[in-house]
Enzyme design. Structure first.
Site, PDB file in Angstrom:
ATOM      1  N   SER A  39      32.267 -47.997 -16.280  1.00  0.00           N
ATOM      2  CA  SER A  39      31.718 -48.422 -14.986  1.00  0.00           C
ATOM      3  C   SER A  39      30.374 -47.733 -14.744  1.00  0.00           C
ATOM      4  O   SER A  39      30.102 -46.689 -15.328  1.00  0.00           O
ATOM      5  CB  SER A  39      32.668 -48.008 -13.859  1.00  0.00           C
ATOM      6  OG  SER A  39      33.975 -48.432 -14.145  1.00  0.00           O
ATOM      7  N   SER A  41      25.951 -48.034 -13.675  1.00  0.00           N
ATOM      8  CA  SER A  41      24.752 -48.832 -13.932  1.00  0.00           C
ATOM      9  C   SER A  41      24.359 -48.836 -15.410  1.00  0.00           C
ATOM     10  O   SER A  41      23.730 -49.792 -15.877  1.00  0.00           O
ATOM     11  CB  SER A  41      23.597 -48.305 -13.075  1.00  0.00           C
ATOM     12  OG  SER A  41      23.394 -46.932 -13.343  1.00  0.00           O
ATOM     13  N   THR A  42      24.721 -47.809 -16.173  1.00  0.00           N
ATOM     14  CA  THR A  42      24.311 -47.756 -17.581  1.00  0.00           C
ATOM     15  C   THR A  42      25.125 -48.719 -18.438  1.00  0.00           C
ATOM     16  O   THR A  42      24.618 -49.310 -19.402  1.00  0.00           O
ATOM     17  CB  THR A  42      24.466 -46.309 -18.109  1.00  0.00           C
ATOM     18  OG1 THR A  42      23.874 -45.424 -17.161  1.00  0.00           O
ATOM     19  CG2 THR A  42      23.785 -46.138 -19.443  1.00  0.00           C
ATOM     20  N   ASP A 102      31.193 -45.622 -22.052  1.00  0.00           N
ATOM     21  CA  ASP A 102      31.144 -45.377 -20.611  1.00  0.00           C
ATOM     22  C   ASP A 102      29.967 -44.465 -20.273  1.00  0.00           C
ATOM     23  O   ASP A 102      29.464 -43.741 -21.137  1.00  0.00           O
ATOM     24  CB  ASP A 102      32.469 -44.748 -20.133  1.00  0.00           C
ATOM     25  CG  ASP A 102      32.720 -44.985 -18.643  1.00  0.00           C
ATOM     26  OD1 ASP A 102      31.797 -45.424 -17.931  1.00  0.00           O
ATOM     27  OD2 ASP A 102      33.852 -44.724 -18.195  1.00  0.00           O
ATOM     28  N   GLY A 103      29.566 -44.504 -19.014  1.00  0.00           N
ATOM     29  CA  GLY A 103      28.508 -43.626 -18.521  1.00  0.00           C
ATOM     30  C   GLY A 103      29.075 -42.262 -18.172  1.00  0.00           C
ATOM     31  O   GLY A 103      30.264 -41.984 -18.359  1.00  0.00           O
ATOM     32  N   LYS A 115      32.702 -37.245 -14.432  1.00  0.00           N
ATOM     33  CA  LYS A 115      32.634 -38.675 -14.159  1.00  0.00           C
ATOM     34  C   LYS A 115      33.229 -38.937 -12.779  1.00  0.00           C
ATOM     35  O   LYS A 115      33.893 -38.080 -12.217  1.00  0.00           O
ATOM     36  CB  LYS A 115      33.399 -39.462 -15.233  1.00  0.00           C
ATOM     37  CG  LYS A 115      32.671 -39.431 -16.568  1.00  0.00           C
ATOM     38  CD  LYS A 115      33.286 -40.325 -17.630  1.00  0.00           C
ATOM     39  CE  LYS A 115      33.594 -41.713 -17.186  1.00  0.00           C
ATOM     40  NZ  LYS A 115      32.415 -42.444 -16.662  1.00  0.00           N
ATOM     41  N   GLY A 116      32.954 -40.121 -12.248  1.00  0.00           N
ATOM     42  CA  GLY A 116      33.528 -40.470 -10.952  1.00  0.00           C
ATOM     43  C   GLY A 116      32.499 -40.665  -9.858  1.00  0.00           C
ATOM     44  O   GLY A 116      32.860 -40.927  -8.712  1.00  0.00           O
ATOM     45  N   GLY A 118      30.864 -43.157  -9.410  1.00  0.00           N
ATOM     46  CA  GLY A 118      31.092 -44.517  -8.906  1.00  0.00           C
ATOM     47  C   GLY A 118      32.537 -44.749  -8.491  1.00  0.00           C
ATOM     48  O   GLY A 118      32.955 -45.887  -8.288  1.00  0.00           O
ATOM     49  N   GLU A 124      38.829 -45.035 -15.716  1.00  0.00           N
ATOM     50  CA  GLU A 124      37.931 -44.649 -16.819  1.00  0.00           C
ATOM     51  C   GLU A 124      38.634 -43.681 -17.766  1.00  0.00           C
ATOM     52  O   GLU A 124      38.495 -43.777 -18.992  1.00  0.00           O
ATOM     53  CB  GLU A 124      36.666 -43.990 -16.265  1.00  0.00           C
ATOM     54  CG  GLU A 124      35.735 -44.982 -15.589  1.00  0.00           C
ATOM     55  CD  GLU A 124      34.559 -44.329 -14.895  1.00  0.00           C
ATOM     56  OE1 GLU A 124      33.563 -45.030 -14.672  1.00  0.00           O
ATOM     57  OE2 GLU A 124      34.633 -43.139 -14.561  1.00  0.00           O
TER      58      GLU A 124
HETATM   59  O1  5RP Z   1      31.855 -42.264 -13.752  1.00  0.00           O
HETATM   60  C1  5RP Z   1      31.285 -43.258 -13.388  1.00  0.00           C
HETATM   61  C2  5RP Z   1      31.807 -44.130 -12.317  1.00  0.00           C
HETATM   62  O2  5RP Z   1      32.973 -43.597 -11.756  1.00  0.00           O
HETATM   63  C3  5RP Z   1      30.001 -43.664 -14.017  1.00  0.00           C
HETATM   64  O3  5RP Z   1      30.186 -43.853 -15.370  1.00  0.00           O
HETATM   65  C4  5RP Z   1      29.007 -42.563 -13.756  1.00  0.00           C
HETATM   66  O4  5RP Z   1      28.906 -42.384 -12.351  1.00  0.00           O
HETATM   67  C5  5RP Z   1      27.635 -42.870 -14.341  1.00  0.00           C
HETATM   68  O5  5RP Z   1      27.069 -43.952 -13.664  1.00  0.00           O
HETATM   69  P1  5RP Z   1      25.594 -44.472 -13.974  1.00  0.00           P
HETATM   70  O6  5RP Z   1      25.631 -45.093 -15.317  1.00  0.00           O
HETATM   71  O7  5RP Z   1      25.327 -45.462 -12.867  1.00  0.00           O
HETATM   72  O8  5RP Z   1      24.679 -43.296 -13.903  1.00  0.00           O
END
Ligand code: 5RP
Length: 284
Positions: A39, A41-42, A102-103, A115-116, A118, A124
């Site tokens: 999840s 933006s990346t 995953d990001g 993480k978290g 988002g 995840e």
């Molecule tokens: O853990 C996450 C969501 O729960 C995302 O992977 C993390 O916040 C990175 O997000 P982004 O790619 O937008 O920087």
């Protein structure tokens, strides 16, 4: 007249995209069948990089989401979607995913993650540990020597009715000002996760690695100073905490040697897009 320099925001976006393309090129094989999609933006660029490989490449692949955003991404891209609990069971166990991308909010020198950001950390983690190979994809802002250096808070998913007691427990563990995450500006009230839970963001001083420990500094929380795994264990012992945004321990390759397949939370590598268009790969 020379072209205007890209804005800082544009540099971050191109860094994410470059990291995603390289991570997919190096870890997604045509023979792969089950792929976890994280999840944030990346991960949007991860899906773009997969689609760019063409339908013949991905037509036999099944993509497992980590939440509602990720589900939407997979669907909109025209990829085949299945939930984590829909994988076939072979010899009494659900098949492992071949790879999960995953990001991350922060990555330390030993590939432990926060993480978290988002609010998707629970699913995840479930999808990451179900994969043989977990790969983190991020931009240069996410790389840190120690967790809680630039990303100051650990996101913690809690049962809503436990929140007042969990907040008290976090303070006792040395978190100076833990707070339930607000859903504003898009939602009045608390941020509610895909699992109907709340998120508490708990600040801690930078988390130590085992190599930082000495007879005087035991990483057991004196003055709020913790070693990553010791804090993770302590948090997960707190009733009301459903899951934490610390991904730590060992990676998928190490898990095989330990006989702990299906329990690896750490990535085998983190891909960081840099501001000058390159990709810095931190491998285990
Ligand atoms: O853990 C996450 C969501 O729960 C995302 O992977 C993390 O916040 C990175 O997000 P982004 O790619 O937008 O920087």
């Amino acid at each position: 007249m020379s072209a205007a320099a890209p804005s800082p925001a544009a540099l971050v976006e191109s860094a994410k995209k470059a990291a995603a393309i390289q991570a997919v090129d190096e870890h997604l094989l045509p023979s792969h069948r089950y792929i976890g999609i994280g999840s944030g933006s990346t991960v949007v660029y991860v899906v773009e990089a997969i689609v760019a490989k063409g339908v013949d490449f991905y037509k036999n692949m099944v993509f497992i989401p980590t939440g509602s955003q990720s589900k939407g991404l997979i669907r909109t891209a025209g990829l085949t979607l299945a939930n984590l609990d829909e994988r076939p069971v072979v010899n009494g166990r659900p098949v492992q995913l071949d790879v999960c991308f995953d990001g991350a909010d922060e990555v330390d020198a030993e590939l432990n993650l926060i993480k978290g950001g988002g609010a998707c950390l629970f699913q995840e983690k479930l999808v990451a540990i179900a994969a043989k190979t977990f790969v983190a994809v991020a931009d240069y802002r996410k790389q840190s020597p120690r967790l809680c250096t630039t990303w100051k808070n650990i996101p913690i998913e809690v049962l809503p009715l436990s929140a007042p007691d969990v907040l008290l427990r976090l303070q006792a563990l040395g978190s100076p000002a833990p707070a339930v995450r607000s859903g504003l500006p898009s939602k009045a009230g608390e941020c509610v996760t895909d699992n109907g839970m709340w998120i508490i963001d708990a600040p801690f001083p930078p988390l130590l690695l085992p190599s930082d420990l000495t007879p005087e500094v035991d990483g057991l929380g004196k003055g709020g100073v913790w070693e990553v795994s010791k804090l993770a264990d302590e948090l997960l012992r707190t009733p009301g905490i459903v899951e934490i945004g610390l991904f730590h321990g060992f990676n998928g390759t190490q898990a095989v040697g330990l006989g702990r397949e299906g329990q690896a939370q750490k990535p085998v590598a983190a891909y960081f897009g840099t501001a000058d268009g390159k990709v810095d790969v931190q491998r285990a």
